[in-house]
Design a protein around this motif. Structure first.
Motif, PDB file in Angstrom:
ATOM      1  N   THR A  31       0.751  -1.178   0.017  1.00 53.85           N
ATOM      2  CA  THR A  31       0.055   0.188  -0.026  1.00 53.85           C
ATOM      3  C   THR A  31       0.846   1.076  -0.069  1.00 53.85           C
ATOM      4  O   THR A  31       1.612   1.501   0.915  1.00 53.85           O
ATOM      5  CB  THR A  31      -0.967   0.161   1.280  1.00 53.85           C
ATOM      6  OG1 THR A  31      -1.838  -1.225   1.214  1.00 53.85           O
ATOM      7  CG2 THR A  31      -1.846   1.237   1.378  1.00 53.85           C
ATOM      8  N   PHE A  33       2.391   5.121   0.572  1.00 51.81           N
ATOM      9  CA  PHE A  33       2.021   6.279   1.440  1.00 51.81           C
ATOM     10  C   PHE A  33       1.336   7.064   0.759  1.00 51.81           C
ATOM     11  O   PHE A  33       1.578   7.609  -0.416  1.00 51.81           O
ATOM     12  CB  PHE A  33       3.623   6.685   1.964  1.00 51.81           C
ATOM     13  CG  PHE A  33       4.350   5.664   2.300  1.00 51.81           C
ATOM     14  CD1 PHE A  33       3.901   4.463   3.144  1.00 51.81           C
ATOM     15  CD2 PHE A  33       5.812   5.889   2.368  1.00 51.81           C
ATOM     16  CE1 PHE A  33       4.706   3.684   3.916  1.00 51.81           C
ATOM     17  CE2 PHE A  33       6.484   4.977   2.822  1.00 51.81           C
ATOM     18  CZ  PHE A  33       6.191   3.791   3.371  1.00 51.81           C
ATOM     19  N   ARG A  34       0.474   7.625   1.696  1.00 51.95           N
ATOM     20  CA  ARG A  34      -0.298   8.904   0.970  1.00 51.95           C
ATOM     21  C   ARG A  34      -0.164  10.268   1.767  1.00 51.95           C
ATOM     22  O   ARG A  34      -0.087  11.302   1.094  1.00 51.95           O
ATOM     23  CB  ARG A  34      -1.895   8.552   1.185  1.00 51.95           C
ATOM     24  CG  ARG A  34      -2.173   7.371   0.491  1.00 51.95           C
ATOM     25  CD  ARG A  34      -2.383   7.674  -0.921  1.00 51.95           C
ATOM     26  NE  ARG A  34      -3.440   8.519  -1.572  1.00 51.95           N
ATOM     27  CZ  ARG A  34      -3.792   8.888  -2.435  1.00 51.95           C
ATOM     28  NH1 ARG A  34      -2.962   8.734  -3.549  1.00 51.95           N
ATOM     29  NH2 ARG A  34      -4.729   9.737  -2.750  1.00 51.95           N
ATOM     30  N   ASP A  52       1.778   7.182   8.821  1.00 52.08           N
ATOM     31  CA  ASP A  52       0.881   7.554   7.337  1.00 52.08           C
ATOM     32  C   ASP A  52      -0.614   8.152   7.939  1.00 52.08           C
ATOM     33  O   ASP A  52      -1.233   7.034   8.306  1.00 52.08           O
ATOM     34  CB  ASP A  52       1.031   6.557   6.576  1.00 52.08           C
ATOM     35  CG  ASP A  52       0.527   6.856   4.914  1.00 52.08           C
ATOM     36  OD1 ASP A  52       0.561   8.194   5.054  1.00 52.08           O
ATOM     37  OD2 ASP A  52       0.250   5.992   4.349  1.00 52.08           O
ATOM     38  N   SER A  55      -4.564   6.093   4.238  1.00 55.88           N
ATOM     39  CA  SER A  55      -4.300   5.307   3.043  1.00 55.88           C
ATOM     40  C   SER A  55      -4.981   5.806   1.863  1.00 55.88           C
ATOM     41  O   SER A  55      -4.684   5.407   0.720  1.00 55.88           O
ATOM     42  CB  SER A  55      -4.186   3.932   3.420  1.00 55.88           C
ATOM     43  OG  SER A  55      -3.346   3.495   4.341  1.00 55.88           O
ATOM     44  N   THR A  72      -7.962   5.025   8.004  1.00 57.98           N
ATOM     45  CA  THR A  72      -6.896   4.114   7.291  1.00 57.98           C
ATOM     46  C   THR A  72      -5.579   4.466   7.690  1.00 57.98           C
ATOM     47  O   THR A  72      -4.542   4.046   6.905  1.00 57.98           O
ATOM     48  CB  THR A  72      -7.239   4.334   5.756  1.00 57.98           C
ATOM     49  OG1 THR A  72      -7.243   5.679   5.257  1.00 57.98           O
ATOM     50  CG2 THR A  72      -8.632   3.836   5.451  1.00 57.98           C
ATOM     51  N   ARG A  74      -1.801   4.473   9.461  1.00 59.40           N
ATOM     52  CA  ARG A  74      -0.942   3.363   9.856  1.00 59.40           C
ATOM     53  C   ARG A  74       0.443   3.754  10.684  1.00 59.40           C
ATOM     54  O   ARG A  74       0.796   4.958  10.453  1.00 59.40           O
ATOM     55  CB  ARG A  74      -0.528   2.703   8.605  1.00 59.40           C
ATOM     56  CG  ARG A  74      -1.658   1.987   7.745  1.00 59.40           C
ATOM     57  CD  ARG A  74      -1.109   1.465   6.741  1.00 59.40           C
ATOM     58  NE  ARG A  74      -0.291   2.450   5.769  1.00 59.40           N
ATOM     59  CZ  ARG A  74       0.251   1.868   4.665  1.00 59.40           C
ATOM     60  NH1 ARG A  74       0.550   0.533   4.331  1.00 59.40           N
ATOM     61  NH2 ARG A  74       0.940   2.907   3.771  1.00 59.40           N
ATOM     62  N   SER A  90      -2.670  -0.508  12.259  1.00 55.03           N
ATOM     63  CA  SER A  90      -3.746   0.006  11.005  1.00 55.03           C
ATOM     64  C   SER A  90      -4.921   0.315  11.457  1.00 55.03           C
ATOM     65  O   SER A  90      -5.086   0.378  12.644  1.00 55.03           O
ATOM     66  CB  SER A  90      -3.716  -0.979   9.938  1.00 55.03           C
ATOM     67  OG  SER A  90      -4.259  -2.264  10.389  1.00 55.03           O
TER      68      SER A  90
END
Length: 212
Positions: A31, A33-34, A52, A55, A72, A74, A90
């Motif tokens: 997944t 990183f956002r 993070d 997500s 979402t 983490r 998470s």
């Protein structure tokens, strides 16, 4: 070594001699990183713990994340030996910073959570503190306790007043430091050096400096 959590580009490091930053990771367990937000380095192992925020949402979409009650986020670990990133926690509601021996604050859920790294409770977590506003980054105080930036909403007008709340490792409230001088400015973190304090904000174009 200087480690950098870039909200848009991922985890980086700069060597002791400076120079260009080297990319270490852009995703964890498949997944991407956002919105990386805060890190802390274990001085004994060299491992990097970072968060993070979401997500799903980028830094530029933080208000959308809050409106959606996004959960979402983490808590992540970069292992300096294996060079791999592991997801430790998470389903966090706006994971917004981490401090070794403490926890990632959850901005959307108004709380902070302790994650055990060692001992009989290793790799388990628990909520240890709840706040009267949205917590942001958590930083170690010289005393060994922790400062958490908290932005407290005012109901009578659409505004907020920031404060710094000092907690111990068990989440106990030790001190509240009002930051009325930064009224309606979102404070992201507080760094203490002796009797001097440095307040940072992701929205303002200045760093606040004051003594108590």
């Amino acid at each position: 070594m200087l480690f950098i959590a870039d909200a848009f580009l991922g985890l980086f490091v700069v060597g002791p001699n400076g120079g260009l930053a080297t990319g270490l990771a852009t995703a964890a367990e498949g997944t991407p990183f956002r919105f990386l937000n805060g890190l802390s380095v274990d001085q004994h192992t060299g491992d990097v713990y970072f968060t993070d925020f979401s997500s799903r949402f980028l830094q530029s979409q933080i208000l959308d994340a809050i409106a959606a009650n996004d959960s979402t986020g983490r808590l992540l670990k970069y292992d300096c030996r294996s060079k791999k990133v592991r997801v430790l926690l998470s389903a966090l509601s706006g994971a917004n910073g981490v401090a070794i021996s403490s926890d990632p604050p959850e901005t959307i859920a108004y709380r902070t959570r302790r994650f055990w790294l060692r001992g009989t409770r290793a790799f388990t977590s628990e909520v240890v503190a709840k706040f009267p506003g949205r917590p942001d980054n958590i930083k170690r105080a010289p005393s060994g306790d922790f400062w958490v930036a908290v932005n407290i909403p005012r109901t009578e007008v659409p505004s907020s007043v920031p404060a710094e709340i000092r907690i111990n490792g068990a989440g106990g409230n030790l001190q509240t430091l009002p930051l009325d001088q930064y009224y309606n400015t979102t404070v992201s973190e507080l760094l203490q050096r002796g009797s001097r304090y440095y307040a940072g904000s992701a929205q303002a174009d200045f760093v606040g400096v004051f003594n108590t």
